[in-house]
Design a protein around this motif. Structure first.
Motif, mmCIF file in Angstrom:
data_model
loop_
_atom_site.group_PDB
_atom_site.id
_atom_site.type_symbol
_atom_site.label_atom_id
_atom_site.label_comp_id
_atom_site.label_asym_id
_atom_site.label_seq_id
_atom_site.Cartn_x
_atom_site.Cartn_y
_atom_site.Cartn_z
ATOM 1 N N UNK A 2 0.837 -1.187 0.000
ATOM 2 C CA UNK A 2 0.000 0.000 0.000
ATOM 3 C C UNK A 2 0.869 1.233 0.000
ATOM 4 N N UNK A 3 0.237 2.408 0.071
ATOM 5 C CA UNK A 3 0.939 3.683 0.072
ATOM 6 C C UNK A 3 0.560 4.462 1.320
ATOM 7 N N UNK A 4 1.550 5.118 1.922
ATOM 8 C CA UNK A 4 1.279 6.050 3.004
ATOM 9 C C UNK A 4 1.802 7.412 2.590
ATOM 10 N N UNK A 5 1.110 8.438 3.051
ATOM 11 C CA UNK A 5 1.493 9.794 2.684
ATOM 12 C C UNK A 5 1.472 10.677 3.915
ATOM 13 N N UNK A 6 2.490 11.490 4.084
ATOM 14 C CA UNK A 6 2.518 12.475 5.153
ATOM 15 C C UNK A 6 2.820 13.841 4.544
ATOM 16 N N UNK A 7 2.916 14.849 5.394
ATOM 17 C CA UNK A 7 3.060 16.214 4.907
ATOM 18 C C UNK A 7 4.273 16.384 3.991
ATOM 19 N N UNK A 8 4.206 17.452 3.194
ATOM 20 C CA UNK A 8 5.240 17.782 2.205
ATOM 21 C C UNK A 8 5.287 16.759 1.073
ATOM 22 N N UNK A 9 4.183 16.028 0.870
ATOM 23 C CA UNK A 9 4.122 15.091 -0.250
ATOM 24 C C UNK A 9 4.994 13.866 -0.086
ATOM 25 N N UNK A 10 5.352 13.524 1.131
ATOM 26 C CA UNK A 10 6.221 12.367 1.355
ATOM 27 C C UNK A 10 5.425 11.067 1.254
ATOM 28 N N UNK A 11 5.532 10.421 0.098
ATOM 29 C CA UNK A 11 4.819 9.176 -0.163
ATOM 30 C C UNK A 11 5.801 8.017 -0.078
ATOM 31 N N UNK A 12 5.329 6.932 0.549
ATOM 32 C CA UNK A 12 6.127 5.713 0.605
ATOM 33 C C UNK A 12 5.256 4.529 0.209
ATOM 34 N N UNK A 13 5.861 3.572 -0.466
ATOM 35 C CA UNK A 13 5.182 2.307 -0.730
ATOM 36 C C UNK A 13 5.691 1.319 0.311
ATOM 37 N N UNK A 14 4.764 0.622 0.982
ATOM 38 C CA UNK A 14 5.178 -0.214 2.105
ATOM 39 C C UNK A 14 4.636 -1.635 1.969
ATOM 40 N N UNK A 15 5.361 -2.533 2.600
ATOM 41 C CA UNK A 15 4.986 -3.942 2.693
ATOM 42 C C UNK A 15 4.569 -4.183 4.138
ATOM 43 N N UNK A 16 3.270 -4.390 4.374
ATOM 44 C CA UNK A 16 2.821 -4.478 5.756
ATOM 45 C C UNK A 16 3.202 -5.802 6.410
ATOM 46 N N UNK A 17 3.677 -6.777 5.637
ATOM 47 C CA UNK A 17 4.110 -8.047 6.212
ATOM 48 C C UNK A 17 5.524 -7.924 6.769
ATOM 49 N N UNK A 18 6.436 -7.366 5.973
ATOM 50 C CA UNK A 18 7.837 -7.267 6.401
ATOM 51 C C UNK A 18 8.160 -5.923 7.044
ATOM 52 N N UNK A 19 7.334 -4.898 6.747
ATOM 53 C CA UNK A 19 7.641 -3.565 7.235
ATOM 54 C C UNK A 19 8.555 -2.787 6.300
ATOM 55 N N UNK A 20 9.028 -3.411 5.241
ATOM 56 C CA UNK A 20 9.911 -2.731 4.285
ATOM 57 C C UNK A 20 9.147 -1.619 3.566
ATOM 58 N N UNK A 21 9.808 -0.503 3.324
ATOM 59 C CA UNK A 21 9.173 0.589 2.583
ATOM 60 C C UNK A 21 10.234 1.363 1.823
ATOM 61 N N UNK A 22 9.791 2.064 0.800
ATOM 62 C CA UNK A 22 10.723 2.893 0.039
ATOM 63 C C UNK A 22 10.013 4.146 -0.448
ATOM 64 N N UNK A 23 10.789 5.213 -0.657
ATOM 65 C CA UNK A 23 10.234 6.521 -1.004
ATOM 66 C C UNK A 23 9.804 6.530 -2.464
ATOM 67 N N UNK A 24 8.570 7.051 -2.712
ATOM 68 C CA UNK A 24 8.087 7.175 -4.091
ATOM 69 C C UNK A 24 7.545 8.587 -4.326
#
Length: 652
Positions: free
Chosen positions: A29-51
């Motif tokens: 899935x994708x999470x987004x916080x202020x300043x347009x900081x979007x990350x794609x994350x793997x909720x099983x492993x917790x791994x995420x990367x900036x997109x």
């Protein structure tokens, strides 16, 4: 409580945090916080990367709202859209981006001084960003059609994936220039149709604004104003199956319309008066999911009764109505993770009530209803140990004379369960929860029992069952489908074995209950003789009084074989003797938990229970055949008349 099950839609909680799970691969899935900081994350492993989208060139500075627009293309799940002052598009799940629009904001430099001041002090975290895109709404019925709204009042659309853009801002009559456009909801059935939410409270204008267009924004009809709701609007959603049913989120809470926005009513039962930021309807569960500014998610289970009312308002004129319930799943439940009770230290919302959810309508209740809306629910606990009342009702008007509502459940022509409730105080929509169980055996008791309601028993097999609602001389009928937990590998053979063995154990329990009840009634008789003889003449009838005491002790001794001795010690106590009921209960727990079929373990435990019960019954029968007969004969031989010698009364 969150959005249950595997399907998610975007829910905005405010405060710069959105969650957009992938509808195809629920692991990501994708999470987004202020300043347009979007990350794609793997909720099983917790791994995420900036997109996070990057600018088209080195000289362009992107402006992202605190709550930037993010959405997924309904025709291609690999395609994601994100908003700065531009619309960014990715066709590889946000790994790379391209800009597909010009600046769709006013680009007013007077509103772009965030780097100079965040307010009283330098606190430029992103909440101060302006002239940014707030909403990107792809159409689900027209490929490459997007609606876009900004925080400075501009509204655009494209029908060719961003090749050309048309502004329709000036067509929205009555909306103050520069108002925020936090939501646009494209119709799920008609091209060119959409709902639009706007607000202007940041300039101290708390007027509510909501509009509908059916012609790509050439004209807009206002469907919410200050006569409908009490505060500014934040979110809106149209039922995908019945366009007459609309839900509206405001700073004053939740509102609902049954006639496409002509009239609105506030939902007052269960949901508080809170800032209601976002709304979604789960397409499989038919639940309304609400995101609040307080970062809470609240779920209104099964909106189909409201949908039925929106389709046919004459339901309100009927004395009773029983709605078709959703499929009920015999779900398995998991204890929250943690070191034993670790989850106790975490915030946790309320889950949907267990059991089959059944909604009904009463034109009249015990007392006249007050204004407001909601659902009131009662849950029938399968163990029959308690009835839990939860508050969820559409309150209407009326005075009810009938004192109870009864629900009979049938497997074909066989009546398997009866649930009876006092007539609700309020008229309107109400709910009960059936534990998907049949009528069960009585439970052995040391006291003489007077049953007020039937006990719950075995879980029913998956299948279709008939529900009959009885209210006075009125009757309504529907059916309900019960299924096994789809996450488990449950065979029909295993279900049949567990059911058959469970029925056998229920027969053991009922036999034990009947035997113990006869002992309890006999003890009651002996105790009454003892009490009455003491009152009559404790010396004359000493022998019979002692006999009554002795027979009572014998009854207690036999009862203890079934239930154990009465332990008067304080605290958590345990008897070392294995009782008949312990044998039966252990076997029931094993049999009831075996979803894949019986094993030698269950058969052995059932044999233990049968052997102990048979032994107890033999002792019980022997007692009644000998000691109890002798006691009866002794008591019957007493010549004790209830009539006493009378006196003759005269005045002196």
């Amino acid at each position: 409580q969150g959005i249950r099950n595997s399907y998610w839609q975007e829910i905005s909680f405010g405060d710069g945090f959105d969650v957009v799970p992938d509808p195809v691969d629920s692991r990501y899935g994708y999470t987004m916080s202020q300043q347009g900081n979007v990350q794609r994350f793997d909720h099983v492993t917790g791994d995420n990367y900036i997109v996070r989208p990057t600018p088209p060139d080195a000289d362009t500075e992107l402006r992202f709202n605190w709550n930037s627009a993010i959405s997924q293309d309904p025709f291609d799940t690999s395609t994601v859209y994100f908003g700065s002052q531009f619309v960014h598009k990715s066709t590889d799940k946000a790994l790379t981006w391209k800009v597909i629009s010009p600046d769709l904001t006013t680009n007013d430099p007077e509103k772009q001084k965030q780097s100079e001041s965040g307010g009283l002090s330098m606190d430029a975290t992103g909440a101060e960003n302006h002239t940014t895109i707030l909403v990107i709404e792809p159409s689900a019925v027209e490929r490459d059609m997007l609606w876009v709204g900004s925080d400075d009042g501009r509204v655009h659309y494209t029908q060719n994936g961003g090749g050309t853009w048309t502004e329709v801002t000036a067509n929205i009559k009555g909306l103050p220039k520069g108002s925020w456009i936090p939501q646009i909801k494209a119709s799920t059935r008609n091209k060119g149709e959409a709902l639009l939410i706007a607000n202007d409270y940041r300039r101290f204008n708390y007027t509510p604004y909501a509009y509908r267009t059916k012609d790509y924004g050439k004209t807009w009809t206002r469907i919410v104003d200050a006569t409908d709701v009490e505060s500014y609007t934040l979110s809106i959603i149209e039922d995908p199956e019945n366009p007459n049913l609309l839900f509206l989120g405001t700073d004053d809470g939740l509102y609902v319309s049954f006639n496409a926005g002509e009239k609105w009513q506030k939902w007052t039962e269960g949901f508080p008066t809170v800032s209601t930021k976002d709304l979604a309807i789960h397409p499989r569960e038919q639940d309304l999911v609400i995101g609040t500014f307080g970062r809470a998610a609240w779920v209104l289970d099964d909106i189909r009764p409201l949908r039925a009312l929106a389709a046919d308002a004459t339901i309100l004129n009927k004395e009773i109505e029983l709605f078709s319930p959703p499929t009920a799943y015999q779900a398995s439940y998991q204890q929250p993770t943690g070191s034993r009770f670790g989850a106790d230290g975490l915030y946790q919302g309320e889950n949907r009530k267990s059991g089959a959810m059944i909604t009904y309508y009463l034109k009249e209740g015990k007392k006249a209803a007050k204004k407001g809306m909601g659902m009131k629910g009662k849950k029938e606990d399968s163990s029959d140990e308690k009835t839990e009342e939860k508050k969820d009702s559409v309150a209407l008007t009326g005075v009810q004379k009938k004192d109870s509502v009864q629900f009979d459940f049938y497997d074909g022509d066989r009546l398997i369960r009866t649930l009876k409730y006092k007539t609700p105080e309020k008229a309107g929509f109400h709910r009960i929860y059936w534990g998907m169980d049949e009528k069960g055996a009585d439970r052995p008791s040391r006291k003489v029992q007077t049953k007020k309601k039937e006990s719950g028993g075995l879980d029913v097999k998956p299948g279709t069952y008939t529900i009959k609602m009885l209210y006075g001389d009125l009757e309504e009928e529907t059916t309900i489908t019960v299924k096994s937990d789809p996450r488990l590998e449950v065979s029909q053979t295993g279900i049949n074995e567990a059911y058959a063995n469970g029925k056998e154990l229920e027969s053991y329990m009922q036999t034990a209950a009947d035997a113990v009840q006869q002992l309890a009634k006999s003890k009651e008789v002996a105790e009454k003789f003892q009490k009455d003889l003491k009152k009559e003449d404790d010396k004359k009838y000493k022998e019979q009084i002692d006999a009554s005491k002795d027979i009572t002790k014998q009854i207690d001794s036999i009862t203890a074989i079934y239930l154990g001795k009465v332990d008067k010690r304080q605290g958590i106590t345990r008897s070392k003797e294995m009782t008949v009921m312990q044998r039966i209960q252990i076997a029931r727990r094993y049999v009831g938990s075996r979803k894949t079929g019986m094993t030698a373990t269950e058969k052995q435990l059932m044999q233990f229970a049968k052997d102990d019960l048979q032994s107890a019954l033999q002792k019980t029968n022997a007692f009644f055949a000998k000691e109890w007969v002798e006691y009866q004969t002794n008591m019957k031989s007493l010549d004790i008349s209830p009539f006493k010698e009378t006196e003759v009364f005269n005045l002196n």
